[in-house]
Write a protein that holds these residues in place. Structure first.
Motif, PDB file in Angstrom:
ATOM      1  N   UNK A 120       0.865  -1.179   0.000  1.00 26.41           N
ATOM      2  CA  UNK A 120       0.000   0.000   0.000  1.00 26.41           C
ATOM      3  C   UNK A 120       0.902   1.229   0.000  1.00 26.41           C
ATOM      4  N   UNK A 121       0.631   2.145  -0.917  1.00 23.68           N
ATOM      5  CA  UNK A 121       1.500   3.303  -1.107  1.00 23.68           C
ATOM      6  C   UNK A 121       0.810   4.584  -0.670  1.00 23.68           C
ATOM      7  N   UNK A 122       1.515   5.372   0.157  1.00 21.64           N
ATOM      8  CA  UNK A 122       1.079   6.711   0.556  1.00 21.64           C
ATOM      9  C   UNK A 122       2.125   7.692   0.057  1.00 21.64           C
ATOM     10  N   UNK A 123       1.837   8.367  -1.041  1.00 15.12           N
ATOM     11  CA  UNK A 123       2.796   9.266  -1.688  1.00 15.12           C
ATOM     12  C   UNK A 123       4.088   8.501  -1.961  1.00 15.12           C
ATOM     13  N   UNK A 124       5.197   8.822  -1.278  1.00 15.55           N
ATOM     14  CA  UNK A 124       6.474   8.154  -1.568  1.00 15.55           C
ATOM     15  C   UNK A 124       6.729   6.948  -0.668  1.00 15.55           C
ATOM     16  N   UNK A 125       5.887   6.749   0.320  1.00 16.15           N
ATOM     17  CA  UNK A 125       6.094   5.652   1.270  1.00 16.15           C
ATOM     18  C   UNK A 125       5.289   4.426   0.851  1.00 16.15           C
ATOM     19  N   UNK A 126       5.931   3.272   0.863  1.00 18.33           N
ATOM     20  CA  UNK A 126       5.262   2.012   0.529  1.00 18.33           C
ATOM     21  C   UNK A 126       5.318   1.099   1.754  1.00 18.33           C
ATOM     22  N   UNK A 127       4.149   0.699   2.235  1.00 19.63           N
ATOM     23  CA  UNK A 127       4.053  -0.147   3.419  1.00 19.63           C
ATOM     24  C   UNK A 127       3.537  -1.524   3.024  1.00 19.63           C
ATOM     25  N   UNK A 128       3.847  -2.497   3.865  1.00 16.66           N
ATOM     26  CA  UNK A 128       3.328  -3.845   3.671  1.00 16.66           C
ATOM     27  C   UNK A 128       1.935  -3.953   4.288  1.00 16.66           C
ATOM     28  N   UNK A 129       0.996  -4.448   3.514  1.00 14.68           N
ATOM     29  CA  UNK A 129      -0.350  -4.714   4.013  1.00 14.68           C
ATOM     30  C   UNK A 129      -0.447  -6.211   4.284  1.00 14.68           C
ATOM     31  N   UNK A 130      -0.427  -6.574   5.567  1.00 12.17           N
ATOM     32  CA  UNK A 130      -0.379  -7.993   5.928  1.00 12.17           C
ATOM     33  C   UNK A 130      -1.726  -8.538   6.389  1.00 12.17           C
ATOM     34  N   UNK A 131      -2.717  -7.649   6.542  1.00 12.92           N
ATOM     35  CA  UNK A 131      -4.024  -8.102   7.003  1.00 12.92           C
ATOM     36  C   UNK A 131      -5.112  -7.194   6.440  1.00 12.92           C
ATOM     37  N   UNK A 132      -6.241  -7.772   6.141  1.00  9.46           N
ATOM     38  CA  UNK A 132      -7.376  -6.995   5.634  1.00  9.46           C
ATOM     39  C   UNK A 132      -8.629  -7.428   6.381  1.00  9.46           C
ATOM     40  N   UNK A 133      -9.543  -6.471   6.592  1.00 11.37           N
ATOM     41  CA  UNK A 133     -10.682  -6.683   7.492  1.00 11.37           C
ATOM     42  C   UNK A 133     -11.968  -6.136   6.878  1.00 11.37           C
ATOM     43  N   UNK A 134     -13.076  -6.783   7.188  1.00 13.77           N
ATOM     44  CA  UNK A 134     -14.378  -6.175   6.913  1.00 13.77           C
ATOM     45  C   UNK A 134     -15.276  -6.374   8.123  1.00 13.77           C
ATOM     46  N   UNK A 135     -16.308  -5.538   8.215  1.00 16.34           N
ATOM     47  CA  UNK A 135     -17.157  -5.506   9.411  1.00 16.34           C
ATOM     48  C   UNK A 135     -18.612  -5.714   9.032  1.00 16.34           C
ATOM     49  N   UNK A 136     -19.295  -6.547   9.796  1.00 12.12           N
ATOM     50  CA  UNK A 136     -20.739  -6.711   9.660  1.00 12.12           C
ATOM     51  C   UNK A 136     -21.425  -6.095  10.881  1.00 12.12           C
ATOM     52  N   UNK A 137     -22.564  -5.474  10.643  1.00  7.12           N
ATOM     53  CA  UNK A 137     -23.311  -4.871  11.742  1.00  7.12           C
ATOM     54  C   UNK A 137     -23.437  -3.367  11.625  1.00  7.12           C
ATOM     55  N   UNK A 138     -22.719  -2.775  10.640  1.00  8.77           N
ATOM     56  CA  UNK A 138     -22.876  -1.341  10.417  1.00  8.77           C
ATOM     57  C   UNK A 138     -24.221  -1.072   9.749  1.00  8.77           C
TER      58      UNK A 138
END
Length: 312
Positions: free
Chosen positions: A255-273
């Motif tokens: 995942x990239x924020x301008x010039x910084x690239x980070x590792x995305x090791x987990x993804x989430x979704x939510x039920x109940x909203x």
């Protein structure tokens, strides 16, 4: 024919008024109130504290605060998803019971006039909101972590925030040299940061209230990003008393924020909203939310007044 035109015109007017009324309703309902905070001084290198659970080591980010006239350290959660700073009624009531004449809640309007201090910075208001939430203070336990409220983005309208997750400290300052800063959107006191995942431009809400999660998104995108056949972790979440079901799975993305690239090791979704929350998320153009966990071992600087940020 004339009658038909009149009926059609009436229906058109009704539809326009209905849409206009709906627009004004949502504008009023989700536009934050006026910023009543008065902020004096700055806070530098304030130690932060994490709330941990059996399932999540970074469930919430806490800041130590002092209330005028009371010689005890309390804590408030830093929640960049909240547009206002609020106190918890049950916590305040137990403080007021022990330290009489120091706090007086306006029960009619659910507000309080008080001040608190972070480092050398004073935050003052005659109209802090008071939520029917929180727990009694453990005065007999000097090591207790007593959480008495939430610090929202109204403070970030008054000060530049430096969130140093690497060293577990934060600062709130008035000026900084903004070299290599990038732009973000600060709409209705919501922090919307541009990012890129798999060459797709995304607008992500930075919500430190979802502290222990890297990326929260829709179920469809969650299915797309997660590692196939990976173990799914299920938790129960709490959003101001509303119980949610949280599903997380491992991922291996960048995942990239301008010039910084980070590792995305987990993804989430939510039920109940609620359907209303989903609708507002789509209307804002937001494709998901990022919490504090994604920025561990990094420093995030947010200048909300000038809509500039930097990730180091």
């Amino acid at each position: 024919m004339k009658l038909f035109k009149k009926i059609a015109t009436v229906f058109l007017v009704i539809i326009v008024l209905f849409l206009l009324g709906g627009y004004l309703y949502f504008q009023k309902k989700f536009t934050p109130p006026e910023n009543y905070l008065k902020v004096l001084g700055i806070a530098e290198n304030i130690p932060t504290k994490w709330i941990s659970s059996s399932e999540n080591a970074h469930s919430a980010l806490l800041l130590p605060i002092k209330i005028k006239g009371i010689d005890r350290t309390f804590y408030m959660q830093f929640d960049s998803g909240s547009p206002v700073t609020v106190f918890y009624k049950k916590s305040l009531e137990s403080i007021a019971e022990k330290f009489q004449n120091q706090l007086k809640i306006d029960t009619k309007n659910n507000t309080i006039s008080t001040a608190f201090r972070i480092g050398k910075m004073d935050v003052v208001s005659n109209d802090f909101g008071v939520l029917n939430y929180g727990e009694k203070i453990s005065f007999d336990n000097s090591n207790a972590v007593d959480i008495i409220g939430t610090i929202g983005t109204d403070l970030l309208e008054k000060r530049i925030a430096i969130l140093d997750f690497k060293n577990n400290q934060c600062s709130f300052i008035e000026k900084t040299k903004e070299d290599d800063f990038a732009e973000f959107e600060f709409k209705k006191r919501k922090i919307l940061i541009p990012s890129i995942i798999e060459k797709e431009n995304l607008k992500l809400l930075y919500d430190s209230g979802t502290s222990g999660y890297e990326l929260i998104t829709t179920k469809e995108i969650w299915q797309q990003y997660r590692n196939k056949n990976s173990k799914i972790k299920t938790e129960k979440g709490n959003s101001w008393g509303n119980i949610l079901t949280v599903y997380s799975a491992s991922a291996k993305k960048k995942i990239q924020f301008e010039k910084s690239i980070l590792n995305l090791s987990e993804v989430t979704y939510i039920e109940g909203t609620s359907e209303l929350q989903k609708f507002l998320m789509k209307r804002s153009g937001m494709q998901g939310m990022v919490g504090n966990k994604l920025f561990l071992n990094h420093k995030l600087i947010l200048d909300c007044q000038n809509e500039k940020f930097k990730l180091e």
